[in-house]
Design a protein around this motif. Structure first.
Motif, mmCIF file in Angstrom:
data_model
loop_
_atom_site.group_PDB
_atom_site.id
_atom_site.type_symbol
_atom_site.label_atom_id
_atom_site.label_comp_id
_atom_site.label_asym_id
_atom_site.label_seq_id
_atom_site.Cartn_x
_atom_site.Cartn_y
_atom_site.Cartn_z
ATOM 1 N N THR A 1 0.870 -1.176 0.098
ATOM 2 C CA THR A 1 -0.170 -0.044 0.052
ATOM 3 C C THR A 1 0.888 1.298 -0.013
ATOM 4 O O THR A 1 1.842 1.237 0.506
ATOM 5 N N ILE A 2 0.497 2.370 -0.617
ATOM 6 C CA ILE A 2 1.040 3.779 -0.650
ATOM 7 C C ILE A 2 -0.019 4.677 -0.377
ATOM 8 O O ILE A 2 -1.120 4.595 -0.904
ATOM 9 N N VAL A 3 0.402 5.455 0.629
ATOM 10 C CA VAL A 3 -0.569 6.649 0.783
ATOM 11 C C VAL A 3 -0.013 7.932 0.199
ATOM 12 O O VAL A 3 1.223 8.322 0.379
ATOM 13 N N CYS A 4 -0.978 8.592 -0.665
ATOM 14 C CA CYS A 4 -0.485 9.716 -1.346
ATOM 15 C C CYS A 4 -0.887 10.893 -0.636
ATOM 16 O O CYS A 4 -2.211 11.118 -0.514
ATOM 17 N N GLU A 5 -0.151 11.833 -0.239
ATOM 18 C CA GLU A 5 -0.773 13.224 0.125
ATOM 19 C C GLU A 5 -0.300 14.180 -1.075
ATOM 20 O O GLU A 5 0.469 13.990 -1.826
ATOM 21 N N VAL A 6 -1.467 15.277 -1.151
ATOM 22 C CA VAL A 6 -1.266 16.144 -2.373
ATOM 23 C C VAL A 6 -0.780 17.302 -1.831
ATOM 24 O O VAL A 6 -0.704 17.562 -0.563
ATOM 25 N N ILE B 1 9.623 13.694 3.053
ATOM 26 C CA ILE B 1 9.493 12.312 2.148
ATOM 27 C C ILE B 1 9.341 13.031 0.796
ATOM 28 O O ILE B 1 10.314 12.560 -0.269
ATOM 29 N N GLY B 2 9.032 14.101 0.392
ATOM 30 C CA GLY B 2 8.774 14.685 -0.761
ATOM 31 C C GLY B 2 8.271 13.678 -1.895
ATOM 32 O O GLY B 2 7.355 13.027 -1.525
ATOM 33 N N PHE B 3 8.853 14.112 -3.244
ATOM 34 C CA PHE B 3 8.178 13.374 -4.251
ATOM 35 C C PHE B 3 9.074 11.986 -4.448
ATOM 36 O O PHE B 3 9.682 11.760 -5.469
ATOM 37 N N LEU C 1 3.888 -0.593 3.772
ATOM 38 C CA LEU C 1 3.379 0.711 3.605
ATOM 39 C C LEU C 1 4.325 1.797 3.173
ATOM 40 O O LEU C 1 5.209 2.037 3.934
ATOM 41 N N TRP C 2 4.056 2.237 2.340
ATOM 42 C CA TRP C 2 4.773 3.386 1.509
ATOM 43 C C TRP C 2 4.022 4.661 1.634
ATOM 44 O O TRP C 2 3.074 4.931 1.735
ATOM 45 N N ALA C 3 4.787 5.763 1.628
ATOM 46 C CA ALA C 3 4.157 7.084 1.418
ATOM 47 C C ALA C 3 4.675 8.154 0.516
ATOM 48 O O ALA C 3 6.047 7.939 0.096
ATOM 49 N N ILE C 4 4.246 9.113 -0.184
ATOM 50 C CA ILE C 4 4.735 10.047 -1.232
ATOM 51 C C ILE C 4 3.910 11.289 -1.205
ATOM 52 O O ILE C 4 2.539 11.204 -0.640
ATOM 53 N N SER C 5 4.605 12.342 -1.134
ATOM 54 C CA SER C 5 3.940 13.569 -1.198
ATOM 55 C C SER C 5 4.144 14.103 -2.479
ATOM 56 O O SER C 5 4.999 14.481 -3.004
ATOM 57 N N ILE C 6 3.201 14.338 -3.127
ATOM 58 C CA ILE C 6 2.909 14.625 -4.502
ATOM 59 C C ILE C 6 3.192 16.145 -4.780
ATOM 60 O O ILE C 6 2.308 16.941 -4.161
#
Length: 306
Positions: free
Chosen positions: A38-43, A58-60, A69-74
């Motif tokens: 799973t990845i959670v995307c923040e915009v 985290i950034g892009f 679990l992964w995360a990305i800040s778009i």
């Protein structure tokens, strides 16, 4: 229809301040605990995940914050650069275009372009066969979407661009994005609410907008931060009678207990209002009595989500 965690993409939205970002991360932990990559995307370059999981900015980047679990800040600008590279194939041509003053002016002046490339990046993350080199696939992409009114406009962006660009690659790609986010078999929507009058009203309105204006079916509504019912009716009566004779610290404690009881009762009344006004299933989540929510509290919420 597939279970919420069996979809490819899940948008989490709601009125600002209802705990949308927290629930997005809790959903991510819940899905990861079930074996979903799973990845959670923040915009809009938000960084909630980096703060909660103490990972630095985290950034892009696709950063693993917990097992599975992964995360990305778009960042919209980074999304645009990535999109251009995929279209032009040659990095030097991409860099030349990005450095162009005219291009940057047009990009900044085009309404909705940043939202479109953000949704495009979300779509790319949700593909089983991703276009980026060495990019790993995900079973579920969870999007911490913009709040209520802004969120509706955000999700309408692909359809708007498809209507403006009637032919060509932008039209076909926007149509594909709109088709993907409105396909209920693959894309889910969860709305987060609070047990208060305005959030309940906005949640009911948002459900209607998502359904009728965009064509997205809402899978679940989460009533967040519900106070527990600690006292029965008889116990409440005993506390009220005891209050008349109590003094000092005892009186303050009884008043606090009764105040919490009234708030819990108000929360149940708002919960019933919400259930009457929406057609989606409603689930409740407890109020976490902590000044800040970190990983242990998120795991507690994740347990309630499953």
């Amino acid at each position: 229809m597939p279970d919420l965690f069996d979809k490819r993409l899940l948008f989490v939205t709601g009125k600002g301040g209802v705990g949308k970002s927290t629930i997005s991360l809790a959903l991510g932990l819940a899905a990861a605990s079930r074996g979903k990559r799973t990845i959670v995307c923040e915009v809009s370059s938000q960084e909630t995940a980096s703060r909660v999981f103490k990972k630095g900015e985290i950034g892009f980047n696709e950063v693993e914050v917990a097992p599975n679990l992964w995360a990305i800040s778009i960042d919209p600008d980074e999304s645009l650069r990535e999109y251009l590279l995929l279209q032009l194939k040659v990095r030097a041509m991409r860099d030349l275009l990005v450095r162009s003053r005219l291009f940057n002016y047009l990009a900044a002046a085009t309404p909705g372009l940043k939202e479109l490339v953000t949704i495009g990046k979300i779509w790319e993350l949700a593909q089983t066969d991703r276009k980026l080199k060495k990019a790993s696939g995900y079973d579920l992409v969870i999007v911490d979407a913009p709040a209520t009114g802004q969120g509706v406009g955000f999700l309408q962006t692909p359809r708007t661009f498809a209507g403006i660009a009637r032919v060509g690659p932008v039209h076909s790609q926007a149509k594909e994005l709109d088709r993907f986010i409105t396909q209920h078999e693959t894309t889910g929507v969860a709305i987060v609410a609070l047990p208060e009058e305005m959030p309940v009203n906005e949640t009911a309105s948002l459900e209607g907008q998502l359904s009728h204006e965009i064509g997205m079916a809402v899978d679940r509504v989460y009533m967040n931060a519900m106070y527990p019912e600690r006292f029965s009716k008889g116990e409440t009566g005993s506390l009220e009678r005891a209050l008349d004779d109590a003094e000092g610290p005892a009186r303050a404690a009884i008043r606090a207990a009764l105040s919490e009881h009234r708030r819990a009762r108000s929360h149940r009344a708002q919960l019933q209002r919400l259930k009457r006004r929406v057609s989606s299933p409603v689930r409740t989540l407890p109020f976490i009595f902590e000044p800040a929510l970190d990983v242990p509290e998120l795991k507690q919420l994740a347990g309630g989500l499953t």
